[in-house]
Scaffold this motif. Sequence first.
Motif, PDB file in Angstrom:
ATOM      1  N   GLN A 292       0.833  -1.204   0.000  1.00 44.44           N
ATOM      2  CA  GLN A 292       0.000   0.000   0.000  1.00 44.44           C
ATOM      3  C   GLN A 292       0.870   1.259   0.000  1.00 44.44           C
ATOM      4  O   GLN A 292       1.854   1.333   0.750  1.00 44.44           O
ATOM      5  N   PRO A 293       0.511   2.257  -0.782  1.00 46.94           N
ATOM      6  CA  PRO A 293       1.192   3.550  -0.670  1.00 46.94           C
ATOM      7  C   PRO A 293       0.753   4.257   0.621  1.00 46.94           C
ATOM      8  O   PRO A 293      -0.310   3.954   1.176  1.00 46.94           O
ATOM      9  N   ASP A 294       1.542   5.199   1.099  1.00 43.45           N
ATOM     10  CA  ASP A 294       1.217   5.889   2.354  1.00 43.45           C
ATOM     11  C   ASP A 294      -0.078   6.703   2.255  1.00 43.45           C
ATOM     12  O   ASP A 294      -0.702   7.014   3.269  1.00 43.45           O
ATOM     13  N   SER A 295      -0.489   7.028   1.018  1.00 42.37           N
ATOM     14  CA  SER A 295      -1.759   7.763   0.875  1.00 42.37           C
ATOM     15  C   SER A 295      -2.921   6.934   1.431  1.00 42.37           C
ATOM     16  O   SER A 295      -3.936   7.491   1.852  1.00 42.37           O
ATOM     17  N   ILE A 296      -2.766   5.617   1.460  1.00 42.66           N
ATOM     18  CA  ILE A 296      -3.851   4.756   1.936  1.00 42.66           C
ATOM     19  C   ILE A 296      -3.974   4.811   3.460  1.00 42.66           C
ATOM     20  O   ILE A 296      -5.080   4.836   4.006  1.00 42.66           O
ATOM     21  N   VAL A 297      -2.847   4.813   4.168  1.00 44.45           N
ATOM     22  CA  VAL A 297      -2.947   4.893   5.626  1.00 44.45           C
ATOM     23  C   VAL A 297      -3.548   6.254   6.003  1.00 44.45           C
ATOM     24  O   VAL A 297      -4.280   6.374   6.990  1.00 44.45           O
ATOM     25  N   GLU A 298      -3.286   7.275   5.183  1.00 44.49           N
ATOM     26  CA  GLU A 298      -3.901   8.582   5.443  1.00 44.49           C
ATOM     27  C   GLU A 298      -5.418   8.493   5.239  1.00 44.49           C
ATOM     28  O   GLU A 298      -6.194   9.011   6.044  1.00 44.49           O
ATOM     29  N   TRP A 299      -5.867   7.816   4.178  1.00 50.68           N
ATOM     30  CA  TRP A 299      -7.318   7.612   3.949  1.00 50.68           C
ATOM     31  C   TRP A 299      -7.938   6.847   5.119  1.00 50.68           C
ATOM     32  O   TRP A 299      -9.011   7.180   5.612  1.00 50.68           O
ATOM     33  N   MET A 300      -7.245   5.809   5.580  1.00 52.29           N
ATOM     34  CA  MET A 300      -7.770   5.020   6.690  1.00 52.29           C
ATOM     35  C   MET A 300      -7.991   5.896   7.925  1.00 52.29           C
ATOM     36  O   MET A 300      -8.987   5.782   8.618  1.00 52.29           O
ATOM     37  N   ARG A 301      -7.020   6.789   8.181  1.00 50.27           N
ATOM     38  CA  ARG A 301      -7.074   7.601   9.398  1.00 50.27           C
ATOM     39  C   ARG A 301      -7.995   8.810   9.262  1.00 50.27           C
ATOM     40  O   ARG A 301      -8.642   9.214  10.229  1.00 50.27           O
ATOM     41  N   VAL A 302      -8.012   9.407   8.078  1.00 49.43           N
ATOM     42  CA  VAL A 302      -8.638  10.714   7.904  1.00 49.43           C
ATOM     43  C   VAL A 302      -9.970  10.643   7.164  1.00 49.43           C
ATOM     44  O   VAL A 302     -10.868  11.453   7.412  1.00 49.43           O
ATOM     45  N   GLY A 303     -10.107   9.672   6.275  1.00 49.89           N
ATOM     46  CA  GLY A 303     -11.344   9.560   5.509  1.00 49.89           C
ATOM     47  C   GLY A 303     -11.762  10.912   4.969  1.00 49.89           C
ATOM     48  O   GLY A 303     -10.961  11.608   4.330  1.00 49.89           O
ATOM     49  N   ARG A 304     -13.015  11.289   5.243  1.00 51.26           N
ATOM     50  CA  ARG A 304     -13.504  12.617   4.856  1.00 51.26           C
ATOM     51  C   ARG A 304     -13.976  13.383   6.089  1.00 51.26           C
ATOM     52  O   ARG A 304     -14.749  14.320   5.972  1.00 51.26           O
ATOM     53  N   TRP A 305     -13.529  12.913   7.296  1.00 51.26           N
ATOM     54  CA  TRP A 305     -14.099  13.501   8.511  1.00 51.26           C
ATOM     55  C   TRP A 305     -13.384  14.743   8.990  1.00 51.26           C
ATOM     56  O   TRP A 305     -13.876  15.443   9.880  1.00 51.26           O
ATOM     57  N   THR A 306     -12.200  15.023   8.411  1.00 56.82           N
ATOM     58  CA  THR A 306     -11.457  16.212   8.828  1.00 56.82           C
ATOM     59  C   THR A 306     -10.721  16.790   7.637  1.00 56.82           C
ATOM     60  O   THR A 306     -10.366  16.057   6.703  1.00 56.82           O
TER      61      THR A 306
END
Lengths: 336, 336
Positions: free
Chosen positions: A247-261
């Motif tokens: 997985q690229p690091d952009s995915i761990v960011e999606w996991m953590r941040v989604g669209r909630w912030t």
Amino acid sequence: MSFLIDGLQYANWSEKIFRQMRAGGVDAVHVTITYHETFRETVLIIEKWNRWFEQHPDVIFQGRTAADVQLARDTGRTAIFFGSQNPSCIEDDIGLVEVMHTLGLRFMQLTYNNQSLLASGCYEDEDTGLTRMGRQVVAEMNRVGLVVDMSHSGERSTFEAIEHSTRPITISHANPASWHAARRNKSDALLRALGKSGGFLGLSAYPHHLKDGGGCTLQSWCEMAALAVDLMGSQNVGIGTDLCQDQPDSIVEWMRVGRWTKAIDYGEGSADNAGFPAMPDWFHDNRDLAAIRAGLRAVGLDEATANGIMGDNWLAFFDKSFGAQDVSKKIRNAAE
Amino acid sequence: MSFLIDGLQYANWSEKIFRQMRAGGVDAVHVTITYHETFRETVLIIEKWNRWFEQHPDVIFQGRTAADVQLARDTGRTAIFFGSQNPSCIEDDIGLVEVMHTLGLRFMQLTYNNQSLLASGCYEDEDTGLTRMGRQVVAEMNRVGLVVDMSHSGERSTFEAIEHSTRPITISHANPASWHAARRNKSDALLRALGKSGGFLGLSAYPHHLKDGGGCTLQSWCEMAALAVDLMGSQNVGIGTDLCQDQPDSIVEWMRVGRWTKAIDYGEGSADNAGFPAMPDWFHDNRDLAAIRAGLRAVGLDEATANGIMGDNWLAFFDKSFGAQDVSKKIRNAAE
């Protein structure tokens, strides 16, 4: 030889990884297909999986029942069971619980770190337990055979899910906090209650959940497994690696941040360690799973216990968890 | 005694109607669940059906395979098979074909009166046959086991669907135009080609498709059935009543108008006959179905042919139509 089952992976899926599953002799994997995606977005992801199943029928197929694990073994393939790490896919609509189950979802976390419509995540300041909708959805998940997964939930919410659910729940990927203190790991008291209820713990190999992080040795990890058996019972523990291969690091960011912030949230990471952490040297991909068995034996676990952890326990849990409870399906199953 | 199957109903569903199905000894019904609804709207309708299945498991359950018709007979219930009268539910996304099949859809019309993304409806001035997407979707429907239904399509589109489809298609609810000339009834040439391809005709009892409309006698209808057998072959004809029991007239307006026009369109009706037409006096609800058998015998059809029309032919068609063609499911079915 026992079955070999991994109770949680979220890789950047490819034919390479599917073939590594086969090279590793993995019979079944619970894969995360969705986090913060809406129902329609989740269906698009299922469409993508349908194409993989169509393109690679020699190595993978969609698992729906425990019997599919045996079928995987018999046909030399890996059964893929779908899971969601957040209830976003059911939106605010309890009717989507059965629809998602029909589409193959077999695990759903009530929360992912944050408060959801159903319960509180493990990163919230206040854990207020199951919500009104949460209690209704747990009952509906019990009815259709969709497993409640509390890996990313707060402690009170998890205790309440154990209490409220009429069927055993799981923490599919976490470790005992008494071995390694981490926000995502679980207290001894919680794990004891989980085991007592017939619930299930999948042991994680994700560095943030490990003593010494990526430097954790197989021996240390297996000693942790023995501790989990002591806390939970030998039938209630399996593997849930949390493998996020390729997985690229952009995915761990999606996991953590989604669209909630609009800001950034590092979850278990930090500003200077924001990406996916490096895995322990004894676990990089599905070909490394089988070797855990020898590690479990080396720390003194007997053969049956080791076999249970490697996959037989998950299989027994699948068997009691994925079927429907409602009358019509009972009639149907009886006649089949 | 043969099976009793109705190949098309779109009632205002209620417990009353489900119990009439049982009183009538109906083993299976293909029910229209959606017309112009989007995918998400169709899922909401499936959720409603799921509640009915949960609330009335003693009388109905969702049918998915031909074996479910036998199960219905064995357990004294009616198997409900889902169909769509328009491809709106797959939107512009071929991946939704398999998703809808997984959710239980077993029939889908390529068009409803108008041009769709897939083919031309029978009310268009020009019938341009299957579109580029139409050919792809027919192949995908063939692959997963979703039956192509051309009841409301134009003649050229229907010929092309017969030609392009690698599995038999159906016209689930219409009659021979040589018996009663109507836009929705089908030419002898088309019905001959349909029968020759192994395709299927469900005979309609909807007044607009009947000689003398609601005044059509059972004898006349059964003579029409005998004509259809001559055109199609005795194995390729069944019943598809198009029963719209208990529906308010607002529903026939939705069926005809959807969201495609701000004006009014009367379809088979007219300004002075805009609502649902009155049914023939020999067919009001599911309790009247079984009596058609005697009518078929009275016009000279032998017992096997009558049994075929009453349900055995649909069952054989279900059996060859609802299973998947792809390799992985073949592997799976073989091992089951």
